[in-house]
Scaffold this active site. Structure first.
Site, PDB file in Angstrom:
ATOM      1  N   LYS A 170       0.838  -1.204   0.000  1.00 18.16           N
ATOM      2  CA  LYS A 170       0.000   0.000   0.000  1.00 18.16           C
ATOM      3  C   LYS A 170       0.875   1.258   0.000  1.00 18.16           C
ATOM      4  O   LYS A 170       2.016   1.237   0.464  1.00 18.16           O
ATOM      5  CB  LYS A 170      -0.938   0.018   1.218  1.00 18.16           C
ATOM      6  CG  LYS A 170      -0.268   0.356   2.575  1.00 18.16           C
ATOM      7  CD  LYS A 170      -0.448   1.792   2.948  1.00 18.16           C
ATOM      8  CE  LYS A 170       0.290   2.322   4.132  1.00 18.16           C
ATOM      9  NZ  LYS A 170       1.536   1.850   4.608  1.00 18.16           N
TER      10      LYS A 170
ATOM     11  N   GLY B 170      10.277  -2.562   5.550  1.00 19.74           N
ATOM     12  CA  GLY B 170      10.624  -1.393   6.369  1.00 19.74           C
ATOM     13  C   GLY B 170      10.585  -0.075   5.629  1.00 19.74           C
ATOM     14  O   GLY B 170      11.188   0.897   6.052  1.00 19.74           O
TER      15      GLY B 170
ATOM     16  N   GLY C  74       7.598   1.399   4.731  1.00 21.37           N
ATOM     17  CA  GLY C  74       6.264   1.992   4.889  1.00 21.37           C
ATOM     18  C   GLY C  74       5.303   1.603   3.784  1.00 21.37           C
ATOM     19  O   GLY C  74       4.335   2.307   3.518  1.00 21.37           O
TER      20      GLY C  74
ATOM     21  N   SER D  38       4.492  -4.088   3.776  1.00 24.27           N
ATOM     22  CA  SER D  38       4.982  -5.445   3.463  1.00 24.27           C
ATOM     23  C   SER D  38       4.563  -6.457   4.527  1.00 24.27           C
ATOM     24  O   SER D  38       4.224  -7.601   4.201  1.00 24.27           O
ATOM     25  CB  SER D  38       6.508  -5.453   3.288  1.00 24.27           C
ATOM     26  OG  SER D  38       7.145  -5.023   4.475  1.00 24.27           O
ATOM     27  N   SER D  39       4.531  -6.040   5.801  1.00 20.89           N
ATOM     28  CA  SER D  39       4.149  -7.011   6.841  1.00 20.89           C
ATOM     29  C   SER D  39       2.657  -7.335   6.754  1.00 20.89           C
ATOM     30  O   SER D  39       2.239  -8.467   7.007  1.00 20.89           O
ATOM     31  CB  SER D  39       4.505  -6.490   8.239  1.00 20.89           C
ATOM     32  OG  SER D  39       3.699  -5.389   8.575  1.00 20.89           O
TER      33      SER D  39
ATOM     34  N   ASP E 259      -3.346  -0.976   6.748  1.00 22.00           N
ATOM     35  CA  ASP E 259      -2.499  -1.732   5.818  1.00 22.00           C
ATOM     36  C   ASP E 259      -3.116  -3.080   5.457  1.00 22.00           C
ATOM     37  O   ASP E 259      -3.149  -3.467   4.284  1.00 22.00           O
ATOM     38  CB  ASP E 259      -1.097  -1.959   6.413  1.00 22.00           C
ATOM     39  CG  ASP E 259      -0.279  -0.677   6.458  1.00 22.00           C
ATOM     40  OD1 ASP E 259      -0.863   0.407   6.266  1.00 22.00           O
ATOM     41  OD2 ASP E 259       0.945  -0.754   6.681  1.00 22.00           O
TER      42      ASP E 259
END
Length: 396
Positions: A13, A140, A142, A145-146, A204
């Site tokens: 995103k 990492g 922003g 990805s997580s 997210d």
């Protein structure tokens, strides 16, 4: 338990408008980024469960029998709203991790264990399977990805355990779940995000689940109806920054200069609302004027963000380079470095795009030509995946 291999993907995103203002109760627009995370779930009968994350060099395996013996009553029974800090501590014990581990590798493994043990406890016995996750998204930065990782895990495990059906129809390259099933995927993905981030907003994982574009304000998330797919350049300046510090700096500037900063935040809110209106019009029939308006909004927002103090020399350089090629850019996310986005109007010619990408790479930035407004979590046939994705899933 399903016996076939599952291939699932979910998008990252970017924040189109409203970063920083959203912290102060204003609207933010988040859009699905078509850089995707891909997951392959392979059931087998070797009595082991494996997790491979080639992007971050993780390769772990557990005996199903030993996981079966664990007291997982602390997980609740299929309750996707019950995660607490105590649960995370307990998961660390189960995984044999130190209590103070907070690095991405450990947290990714904990999120997997949490979702595997929670979702699969409905089965008579925990299933033997191998999961590999490979991503086009940098970590990492922003870019969610997580969340894309958690969404892929939730969708694959729920489908494998037959909590939701596999939506892939014969002869189709990709399938999407129903609204009701997406709700369940999103609920579980949010829990995975909580393992990783502690107290995430939920934006997210929602963007990654539903795709398209979402509006977020004071905890309320709603989908924009049929947003257009916009071509963009995504640029990573690779300048590290602390979101926490940048958010605190904006707050202190607001306290120091309330008469100046409060109107800036109100203006950013108006930019987000105007963008939402334009995207709504574009759903029916996009015109060249719409793209010019989007570019004006991008320029105005970037200047507002600089006035809030979250700009950076690297982002100024990015904007100068793209302006020189007739394109318009803004930071996305926390600022202070990190990533920026550049809108590519449909009339921009190929040589101009290539020249811009070369110039940005020459500044030491990473650059992707991609799109926003991408589809949310999907299941795929193996034949429909690009060779680069197949290769990524086969690495490690």
């Amino acid at each position: 338990m399903l016996s076939e291999v599952l291939l699932v993907s979910a998008p990252g995103k970017v924040i189109l408008h409203g970063e920083h203002a959203v912290v102060h109760g204003k609207v933010a627009l988040a859009v699905a980024l078509n850089l995707r995370t891909f997951l392959r779930l392979q059931p087998h009968s070797n009595g082991r469960v494996g997790l491979n994350l080639p992007n971050i060099g993780v390769r772990r395996a557990w005996d199903v029998a030993s996981l079966q013996l664990l007291d997982t009553s602390f997980l609740g029974h299929g309750d996707s709203a019950a995660l607490t800090a105590k649960h995370v501590e307990k998961l660390k014990e189960v995984a044999g991790f130190p209590k103070d581990c907070v690095d991405p590798e450990h947290l990714a493994v904990l999120a997997f264990l949490y979702l595997y043990l929670s979702i699969c406890q409905s089965q008579r016995a925990l299933p033997s399977l191998d999961i590999t996750v490979w991503s086009e998204l940098p970590t990492g930065a922003g870019l969610g990805s997580s969340a894309a990782y958690s969404v892929c895990l939730a969708a694959a495990l729920l489908t494998a355990c037959e909590e939701i059906p596999n939506p892939l129809k014969d002869g189709e390259a990709a399938g999407r779940w129903t609204e009701e099933n997406l709700e369940l995927i999103n609920k579980w993905a949010f829990q995975g995000e909580r393992v990783i981030h502690g107290n995430p907003s939920g934006v997210d994982n929602a963007v990654s689940t539903w795709g398209g574009a979402l509006r977020y304000q004071q905890g309320k998330i709603s989908s924009l109806k049929r947003p257009p797919v916009l071509k963009i350049l995504l640029i990573n300046t690779k300048v590290p920054r602390s979101t926490k510090v940048l958010v605190a700096n904006v707050r202190s500037r607001l306290l120091k200069f309330p008469e100046i900063v409060a109107p800036l935040l109100t203006s950013i809110d108006a930019i987000s609302l105007e963008c939402e209106r334009v995207l709504g019009e574009m759903a029916a029939a996009p015109t060249p004027e719409h793209y010019l308006t989007l570019e004006e909004l991008i320029d105005m927002n970037q200047h507002h963000l600089n006035a809030l103090g979250v700009g950076h020399a690297s982002l100024d350089q990015l904007c100068q380079v793209t302006t020189a090629h007739g394109l318009h850019s803004k930071l996305t996310g926390a600022g202070g470095g990190g990533c920026g986005i550049t809108l590519l109007r449909p009339d921009v010619e190929r040589p101009a795009v290539e020249a811009t990408k070369r110039a940005l790479s020459g500044c030491g930035f990473d650059c992707w030509e991609t799109s926003v407004g991408a589809p949310g979590v999907s299941v795929h046939t193996a034949a429909s995946l690009d060779a680069s994705v197949q290769q990524g899933l086969d690495s490690l």
